[in-house]
Write a protein that holds these residues in place. Structure first.
Motif, short mmCIF file in Angstrom:
data_model
loop_
_atom_site.label_atom_id
_atom_site.label_comp_id
_atom_site.label_asym_id
_atom_site.label_seq_id
_atom_site.Cartn_x
_atom_site.Cartn_y
_atom_site.Cartn_z
N MET A 1 0.82 -1.21 0.00
CA MET A 1 0.00 0.00 0.00
C MET A 1 0.86 1.26 0.00
SD MET A 1 -2.98 -1.01 2.75
CE MET A 1 -3.84 -2.57 2.65
N ALA A 2 1.98 1.19 0.71
CA ALA A 2 2.81 2.39 0.86
C ALA A 2 3.72 2.64 -0.33
CB ALA A 2 3.65 2.28 2.13
N THR A 3 4.02 1.62 -1.11
CA THR A 3 5.02 1.76 -2.18
C THR A 3 4.42 1.72 -3.58
OG1 THR A 3 5.44 -0.62 -2.11
CG2 THR A 3 6.84 0.79 -0.75
N ASN A 4 3.10 1.64 -3.69
CA ASN A 4 2.48 1.57 -5.01
C ASN A 4 1.32 2.57 -5.10
OD1 ASN A 4 3.56 -1.04 -6.56
ND2 ASN A 4 3.39 -1.54 -4.38
N ASP A 5 1.18 3.17 -6.28
CA ASP A 5 0.05 4.07 -6.50
C ASP A 5 -1.25 3.29 -6.64
OD1 ASP A 5 1.73 6.28 -6.45
OD2 ASP A 5 2.14 6.16 -8.60
N ALA A 6 -1.17 2.12 -7.24
CA ALA A 6 -2.35 1.28 -7.40
C ALA A 6 -2.67 0.58 -6.08
CB ALA A 6 -2.11 0.24 -8.49
N PRO A 7 -3.94 0.21 -5.85
CA PRO A 7 -4.29 -0.54 -4.63
C PRO A 7 -3.52 -1.85 -4.54
CG PRO A 7 -6.26 0.28 -5.72
CD PRO A 7 -5.12 0.52 -6.66
N ALA A 8 -3.25 -2.27 -3.32
CA ALA A 8 -2.44 -3.48 -3.10
C ALA A 8 -3.07 -4.71 -3.75
CB ALA A 8 -2.26 -3.70 -1.60
N ALA A 9 -4.39 -4.83 -3.69
CA ALA A 9 -5.05 -6.00 -4.27
C ALA A 9 -4.83 -6.08 -5.78
CB ALA A 9 -6.55 -5.97 -3.96
N LEU A 10 -4.86 -4.94 -6.46
CA LEU A 10 -4.62 -4.93 -7.90
C LEU A 10 -3.16 -5.22 -8.22
CD1 LEU A 10 -6.83 -1.94 -9.10
CD2 LEU A 10 -7.39 -4.38 -9.01
N VAL A 11 -2.26 -4.75 -7.36
CA VAL A 11 -0.84 -5.06 -7.56
C VAL A 11 -0.61 -6.56 -7.48
CG1 VAL A 11 1.47 -4.75 -6.61
CG2 VAL A 11 -0.10 -2.81 -6.70
N VAL A 12 -1.22 -7.21 -6.50
CA VAL A 12 -1.08 -8.67 -6.37
C VAL A 12 -1.72 -9.37 -7.56
CG1 VAL A 12 -1.68 -10.67 -4.95
CG2 VAL A 12 -0.96 -8.54 -3.87
N MET A 13 -2.84 -8.84 -8.03
CA MET A 13 -3.51 -9.46 -9.17
C MET A 13 -2.66 -9.37 -10.44
SD MET A 13 -7.28 -8.53 -10.74
CE MET A 13 -7.99 -8.67 -9.11
N ASP A 14 -2.02 -8.23 -10.64
CA ASP A 14 -1.22 -8.03 -11.86
C ASP A 14 0.19 -8.58 -11.74
OD1 ASP A 14 -3.39 -6.73 -12.98
OD2 ASP A 14 -2.72 -4.74 -12.32
N HIS A 15 0.69 -8.73 -10.53
CA HIS A 15 2.05 -9.24 -10.31
C HIS A 15 1.99 -10.42 -9.33
CE1 HIS A 15 2.42 -4.96 -11.43
NE2 HIS A 15 3.49 -5.36 -12.11
N PRO A 16 1.81 -11.63 -9.82
CA PRO A 16 1.65 -12.79 -8.93
C PRO A 16 2.78 -12.96 -7.93
CG PRO A 16 1.07 -13.36 -11.18
CD PRO A 16 1.67 -11.99 -11.23
N ILE A 17 3.98 -12.49 -8.24
CA ILE A 17 5.10 -12.65 -7.32
C ILE A 17 4.82 -11.95 -5.99
CG2 ILE A 17 6.37 -10.61 -8.09
CD1 ILE A 17 7.85 -14.03 -7.17
N CYS A 18 3.98 -10.93 -6.01
CA CYS A 18 3.64 -10.20 -4.78
C CYS A 18 2.77 -11.02 -3.84
CB CYS A 18 2.95 -8.88 -5.12
SG CYS A 18 4.01 -7.69 -5.96
N THR A 19 2.32 -12.18 -4.32
CA THR A 19 1.57 -13.07 -3.44
C THR A 19 2.40 -13.48 -2.23
OG1 THR A 19 0.38 -13.91 -5.37
CG2 THR A 19 0.23 -15.21 -3.36
N PHE A 20 3.71 -13.51 -2.39
CA PHE A 20 4.58 -13.85 -1.26
C PHE A 20 4.41 -12.85 -0.11
CE2 PHE A 20 7.18 -16.29 -4.36
CZ PHE A 20 7.19 -17.49 -3.68
N LEU A 21 4.09 -11.60 -0.42
CA LEU A 21 3.97 -10.58 0.62
C LEU A 21 2.67 -10.68 1.40
CD1 LEU A 21 5.44 -7.50 -1.30
CD2 LEU A 21 6.54 -8.83 0.51
N VAL A 22 1.58 -11.00 0.72
CA VAL A 22 0.27 -11.03 1.39
C VAL A 22 -0.17 -12.46 1.70
CG1 VAL A 22 -0.40 -8.89 0.28
CG2 VAL A 22 -1.02 -11.06 -0.78
N GLY A 23 0.46 -13.44 1.08
CA GLY A 23 0.04 -14.81 1.26
C GLY A 23 0.01 -15.31 2.69
N PRO A 24 0.96 -14.89 3.57
CA PRO A 24 0.91 -15.39 4.94
C PRO A 24 -0.39 -15.08 5.68
CG PRO A 24 3.07 -14.47 4.49
CD PRO A 24 2.22 -14.18 3.28
N ILE A 25 -1.07 -13.99 5.31
CA ILE A 25 -2.38 -13.72 5.93
C ILE A 25 -3.34 -14.86 5.64
CG2 ILE A 25 -4.45 -12.27 5.77
CD1 ILE A 25 -2.75 -9.86 5.60
N PHE A 26 -3.35 -15.30 4.39
CA PHE A 26 -4.28 -16.36 4.00
C PHE A 26 -3.79 -17.73 4.48
CE2 PHE A 26 -4.89 -12.79 1.21
CZ PHE A 26 -6.27 -12.65 1.21
N ALA A 27 -2.49 -17.85 4.71
CA ALA A 27 -2.00 -19.07 5.37
C ALA A 27 -2.51 -19.14 6.80
CB ALA A 27 -0.47 -19.08 5.35
#
Length: 283
Positions: free
Chosen positions: A158-184
């Motif tokens: 959220m702090a390093t991207n102009d686009a919303p974090a959810a869209l960043v993860v959607m467009d860049h699957p590698i970012c799943t590593f950053l948010v994935g632990p929540i869903f783990a």
């Protein structure tokens, strides 16, 4: 002619009196109906209050001794359930972007609110993980650590991207590593709920959530397949959150005698176990 007029007037007066009696009878019947219904409503409310009071005053026989529910138990259980509900609601709102038309007004509103919604969902799950009752403390701390890692990763996006974090993860699957632990961490909650209560929706979440995020991370699940998994995830999460309110509070609390036993020093645990063994031999 005057006689006929007089007869008509008398007939009209009689009909008016009859209508008045019918109106009075209708009002009386309504009052009687309301009086008849009121006691049943009051009795239902009284029964609910008595049920809650009986659950609070009831003594349960645990593995290591008797225990009762207290005010803190109710607060923690309802806080846990409300947190799960907040996380599910935020997930539904964010996931709706995958199914809304591109040029819709609702889509633009949700897109502008994605970061607050993600923050709300993650924070709500964090509250639930703080209040969840799990016997094995290391497992609870591991789930909380996973949540914290994913929460910090979400804040970073959220702090390093102009686009919303959810869209960043959607467009860049590698970012799943950053948010994935929540869903783990959510998967850990689903495992706990499925094992303890045998809930089908919890078991479904345990398999669907890793499949969805690993499929997105590795790109081996096509877009339509990911959309289907996302829909299943939303449905199961909604059912899971709703059904939490149908459980007795004592089920979410668990056996308090086990928590008390685990909090004892080892020597006291040995003393209690030997005492219980002697009582079993005497019986």
């Amino acid at each position: 002619l005057p006689g006929k007029l007089q007869m008509n007037v008398q007939m009209e007066r009689g009909s008016m009196r009859a209508c008045g009696r019918e109106f009075s009878m209708t009002r009386a019947s309504l009052r009687c109906g309301l009086r008849a219904r009121s006691p049943s409503l009051a009795s239902r409310l009284k029964h609910t209050c008595r049920a809650s009071a009986s659950e609070s005053s009831q003594v349960y026989q645990g593995r290591y001794g008797p225990w009762q529910l207290d005010t803190q138990d109710y607060q923690e259980v309802w806080g846990y359930r409300v947190g799960i509900t907040g996380a599910a609601a935020a997930t539904l709102a964010c996931a709706s972007l995958a199914f809304l038309p591109e040029d819709g007004g609702v889509r633009s509103v949700i897109t502008s609110a994605l970061n607050p919604l993600c923050f709300l969902g993650a924070a709500s799950l964090g509250v639930s993980l703080q209040l969840i009752h799990i016997y094995v403390a290391p497992i609870k701390r591991a789930i909380q650590t996973l949540w914290l890692m994913g929460f910090l990763g979400s804040i970073y996006l959220m702090a390093t991207n102009d686009a919303p974090a959810a869209l960043v993860v959607m467009d860049h699957p590698i970012c799943t590593f950053l948010v994935g632990p929540i869903f783990a961490a959510l998967t850990g909650v689903a495992f706990k709920e499925g094992m303890c209560y045998g809930k089908a929706e919890a078991a479904g979440l345990f398999f669907i959530v890793p499949l969805l995020f690993l499929g997105h991370l590795t790109n081996w699940v096509p877009i339509e397949g990911q959309r289907g998994l996302l829909a299943a995830f939303c449905i199961l999460f909604t059912v899971f959150a709703a059904r939490k309110y149908t459980q007795p509070v004592k089920d979410d609390v668990g056996d308090k005698s086990v928590f008390a036993f685990l909090a004892m020093p080892p020597d006291q645990q040995q003393l209690l176990m030997s005492r219980m063994g002697n009582e079993d031999e005497d019986n």
